[in-house]
Design a protein around this motif. Structure first.
Motif, mmCIF file in Angstrom:
data_model
loop_
_atom_site.group_PDB
_atom_site.id
_atom_site.type_symbol
_atom_site.label_atom_id
_atom_site.label_comp_id
_atom_site.label_asym_id
_atom_site.label_seq_id
_atom_site.Cartn_x
_atom_site.Cartn_y
_atom_site.Cartn_z
ATOM 1 N N LEU A 48 11.220 -19.237 -1.267
ATOM 2 C CA LEU A 48 12.562 -18.870 -1.738
ATOM 3 C C LEU A 48 13.064 -17.616 -1.018
ATOM 4 O O LEU A 48 14.239 -17.515 -0.653
ATOM 5 N N ALA A 49 12.161 -16.653 -0.823
ATOM 6 C CA ALA A 49 12.553 -15.396 -0.171
ATOM 7 C C ALA A 49 12.942 -15.647 1.290
ATOM 8 O O ALA A 49 13.943 -15.116 1.786
ATOM 9 N N ARG A 50 12.138 -16.454 1.969
ATOM 10 C CA ARG A 50 12.438 -16.786 3.381
ATOM 11 C C ARG A 50 13.767 -17.530 3.502
ATOM 12 O O ARG A 50 14.488 -17.393 4.478
ATOM 13 N N ALA A 51 14.077 -18.318 2.470
ATOM 14 C CA ALA A 51 15.343 -19.069 2.476
ATOM 15 C C ALA A 51 16.514 -18.206 2.020
ATOM 16 O O ALA A 51 17.640 -18.684 1.909
ATOM 17 N N GLY A 52 16.207 -16.927 1.718
ATOM 18 C CA GLY A 52 17.264 -16.011 1.306
ATOM 19 C C GLY A 52 17.706 -16.215 -0.136
ATOM 20 O O GLY A 52 18.714 -15.667 -0.567
ATOM 21 N N LYS A 53 16.926 -16.981 -0.902
ATOM 22 C CA LYS A 53 17.298 -17.253 -2.296
ATOM 23 C C LYS A 53 16.782 -16.193 -3.247
ATOM 24 O O LYS A 53 17.192 -16.133 -4.411
ATOM 25 N N ILE A 54 15.824 -15.379 -2.793
ATOM 26 C CA ILE A 54 15.417 -14.184 -3.542
ATOM 27 C C ILE A 54 15.608 -13.005 -2.604
ATOM 28 O O ILE A 54 15.150 -13.047 -1.463
ATOM 29 N N LYS A 55 16.288 -11.980 -3.084
ATOM 30 C CA LYS A 55 16.524 -10.796 -2.259
ATOM 31 C C LYS A 55 15.550 -9.689 -2.676
ATOM 32 O O LYS A 55 15.170 -9.597 -3.841
ATOM 33 N N GLY A 56 15.190 -8.844 -1.738
ATOM 34 C CA GLY A 56 14.341 -7.702 -2.044
ATOM 35 C C GLY A 56 12.927 -8.106 -2.415
ATOM 36 O O GLY A 56 12.301 -7.508 -3.281
ATOM 37 N N PHE A 57 12.414 -9.141 -1.753
ATOM 38 C CA PHE A 57 11.072 -9.620 -2.089
ATOM 39 C C PHE A 57 10.024 -8.844 -1.294
ATOM 40 O O PHE A 57 10.110 -8.714 -0.066
ATOM 41 N N THR A 58 9.043 -8.323 -2.011
ATOM 42 C CA THR A 58 8.022 -7.477 -1.391
ATOM 43 C C THR A 58 7.301 -8.218 -0.269
ATOM 44 O O THR A 58 6.800 -9.321 -0.470
ATOM 45 N N GLY A 59 7.255 -7.583 0.882
ATOM 46 C CA GLY A 59 6.569 -8.169 2.032
ATOM 47 C C GLY A 59 7.521 -8.890 2.961
ATOM 48 O O GLY A 59 7.234 -9.075 4.144
ATOM 49 N N ILE A 60 8.662 -9.331 2.420
ATOM 50 C CA ILE A 60 9.646 -10.055 3.233
ATOM 51 C C ILE A 60 10.827 -9.144 3.577
ATOM 52 O O ILE A 60 10.995 -8.753 4.724
ATOM 53 N N ASP A 61 11.607 -8.774 2.579
ATOM 54 C CA ASP A 61 12.717 -7.862 2.869
ATOM 55 C C ASP A 61 12.674 -6.615 1.988
ATOM 56 O O ASP A 61 13.688 -5.970 1.741
ATOM 57 N N ASP A 62 11.475 -6.300 1.497
ATOM 58 C CA ASP A 62 11.251 -5.045 0.782
ATOM 59 C C ASP A 62 9.816 -4.620 1.093
ATOM 60 O O ASP A 62 8.924 -5.471 1.189
ATOM 61 N N PRO A 63 9.606 -3.309 1.294
ATOM 62 C CA PRO A 63 8.291 -2.893 1.802
ATOM 63 C C PRO A 63 7.183 -2.881 0.750
ATOM 64 O O PRO A 63 7.449 -2.689 -0.437
ATOM 65 N N TYR A 64 5.957 -3.088 1.169
ATOM 66 C CA TYR A 64 4.774 -2.788 0.358
ATOM 67 C C TYR A 64 4.095 -1.582 0.990
ATOM 68 O O TYR A 64 3.751 -1.614 2.177
ATOM 69 N N GLU A 65 3.942 -0.537 0.204
ATOM 70 C CA GLU A 65 3.302 0.685 0.720
ATOM 71 C C GLU A 65 1.837 0.703 0.314
ATOM 72 O O GLU A 65 1.520 0.960 -0.844
ATOM 73 N N PRO A 66 0.934 0.447 1.228
ATOM 74 C CA PRO A 66 -0.495 0.400 0.866
ATOM 75 C C PRO A 66 -0.990 1.757 0.368
ATOM 76 O O PRO A 66 -0.496 2.799 0.812
ATOM 77 N N PRO A 67 -1.925 1.751 -0.568
ATOM 78 C CA PRO A 67 -2.474 3.016 -1.071
ATOM 79 C C PRO A 67 -3.141 3.812 0.048
ATOM 80 O O PRO A 67 -3.679 3.225 0.985
ATOM 81 N N LEU A 68 -3.087 5.129 -0.078
ATOM 82 C CA LEU A 68 -3.733 5.991 0.918
ATOM 83 C C LEU A 68 -5.122 6.409 0.451
ATOM 84 O O LEU A 68 -6.022 6.620 1.251
ATOM 85 N N ASN A 69 -5.275 6.519 -0.853
ATOM 86 C CA ASN A 69 -6.549 7.018 -1.388
ATOM 87 C C ASN A 69 -6.976 6.238 -2.619
ATOM 88 O O ASN A 69 -7.257 6.826 -3.658
ATOM 89 N N CYS A 70 -6.994 4.922 -2.517
ATOM 90 C CA CYS A 70 -7.370 4.129 -3.682
ATOM 91 C C CYS A 70 -8.881 4.162 -3.883
ATOM 92 O O CYS A 70 -9.639 4.464 -2.963
ATOM 93 N N GLU A 71 -9.288 3.877 -5.082
ATOM 94 C CA GLU A 71 -10.709 3.896 -5.415
ATOM 95 C C GLU A 71 -11.443 2.699 -4.823
ATOM 96 O O GLU A 71 -12.620 2.784 -4.480
ATOM 97 N N MET A 72 -10.764 1.568 -4.735
ATOM 98 C CA MET A 72 -11.414 0.363 -4.223
ATOM 99 C C MET A 72 -10.432 -0.488 -3.423
ATOM 100 O O MET A 72 -9.243 -0.490 -3.692
ATOM 101 N N GLU A 73 -11.008 -1.241 -2.498
ATOM 102 C CA GLU A 73 -10.202 -2.139 -1.678
ATOM 103 C C GLU A 73 -10.919 -3.484 -1.659
ATOM 104 O O GLU A 73 -12.136 -3.541 -1.471
ATOM 105 N N ILE A 74 -10.158 -4.539 -1.907
ATOM 106 C CA ILE A 74 -10.750 -5.879 -1.820
ATOM 107 C C ILE A 74 -10.140 -6.521 -0.587
ATOM 108 O O ILE A 74 -8.910 -6.618 -0.468
ATOM 109 N N LYS A 75 -10.992 -6.943 0.362
ATOM 110 C CA LYS A 75 -10.430 -7.573 1.561
ATOM 111 C C LYS A 75 -11.290 -8.723 2.064
ATOM 112 O O LYS A 75 -12.380 -8.956 1.545
ATOM 113 N N GLN A 76 -10.762 -9.402 3.045
ATOM 114 C CA GLN A 76 -11.502 -10.509 3.646
ATOM 115 C C GLN A 76 -12.710 -9.975 4.420
ATOM 116 O O GLN A 76 -12.654 -8.892 4.992
ATOM 117 N N ILE A 77 -13.754 -10.782 4.437
ATOM 118 C CA ILE A 77 -14.922 -10.438 5.246
ATOM 119 C C ILE A 77 -15.081 -11.554 6.284
ATOM 120 O O ILE A 77 -15.217 -12.729 5.923
#
Lengths: 207, 207
Positions: free
Chosen positions: B152-181
């Motif tokens: 929907l966001a790519r089709a412009g049907k949702i505006k201000g969607f995080t990651g598409i047309d609104d930023p996600y600010e990653p933590p700088l000092n988080c206690e834990m990170e879950i990621k791909q291995i």
């Protein structure tokens, strides 16, 4: 997916661990004890005494105090009518979450209007909402005046004060009423005992 | 007595039963696990798996899901910037109450802006706020698209969607990170295990 109030594209997330499971862990049933009454009627006293009595029985409760919430969740709200209603709505929603978490939630707020209290009741399963009316005479509350607020209200320094220049609407069908017996107020432990008996009788103190 | 935000004549009510007592009853320490990340990054999956793992160890947790709260407490809010901030503020305040009640509160919200997450952290004792960053690539989240929102966001049907047309600010000092291995996402139980180990190591699973 649903559209709700001002939000669209909202999903409901269900977890495997639910209220029943948490209640088993705690050996109690989650519910809301909603304590209503005039300022100085003993709401906080009852809530604290009740939390002590429940704790001594190994039961987990949590007090949501109207004044305390205004230090955090509701600090953006003032005392104008629509903010008072929103204050109570949010408290009801949070109380509902605590009951869902399995706790015995003790909500202590003047909550003067019937429609606001009924709105909170309507948020949850009716049998999990226990309305306790601190039915104390205004004269007694004003004589106690633990926070000095009646004095300020009588002097016109606080406007819209419940019982003075704003109405208190007593419950019509509350689950419990705490009142004077022969002109004497029950001791805190006796008031708490009344509520504990009610909770026990309705099965809330086991899972 | 204090004046706070928009409220005056507010007192702080202290009860005899406090956080320490509730923690002893539960044999755990109240805290907030704040799970942040893109839509589709696995926040809810982690929260649910974690609540299951904790429950199996006899620990009481409660999930505060951003979407679920928009059905109740936050149903007056939409997705404009100030409402998003208020949504997160209220969730933080409620999470704080749950931690004070002795629960391990699992808050699961995109919470894209650093300042909003830091505001929640600042509400409580820093050591009781455990920020978990679901660090998954946007491409993966968009491919998963569990709610069909990226489409929907790519089709412009949702505006201000995080990651598409609104930023996600990653933590700088988080206690834990879950990621791909090696390009593989950990299984839900493995992600939950990581957090349980952290909580255990910091003493949160005993009083």
């Amino acid at each position: 997916m649903s559209t709700l109030g001002n939000s669209t594209n909202i999903f409901w997330q269900e977890c495997q661990v639910g209220k029943i499971d948490r209640q088993k862990l705690l050996n109690q049933k989650g519910c809301v004890v909603w304590i209503t009454g005039l300022s100085g009627s003993g709401k906080s006293t009852l809530a604290c005494s009740l939390s002590k009595e429940l704790h001594s029985r190994g039961k987990l409760s949590y007090v949501l105090d109207g004044d305390n919430l205004r230090h955090g969740l509701n600090k953006d709200l003032c005392f104008k009518p629509e903010d008072r209603a929103e204050n109570i709505r949010r408290t009801g929603e949070v109380a509902k979450l605590f009951a869902d978490a399995g706790l015995i939630c003790l909500a202590s707020l003047i909550s003067p209007y019937r429609k606001d209290r009924d709105m909170c009741r309507a948020m949850m399963n009716d049998s999990n909402f226990i309305e306790v009316f601190m039915n104390m005479p205004l004269e007694l509350c004003e004589e106690r005046d633990p926070k000095g607020l009646y004095k300020l209200a009588r002097a016109g320094k606080i406007k819209g004060f419940t019982g003075i220049d704003d109405p208190y609407e007593p419950p019509l069908n509350c689950e419990m009423e705490i009142k004077q017996i022969d002109g004497v107020c029950p001791a805190p432990i006796a008031m708490a005992g009344q509520v504990v008996s009610y909770l026990k009788g309705r099965g809330f103190l086991e899972s």
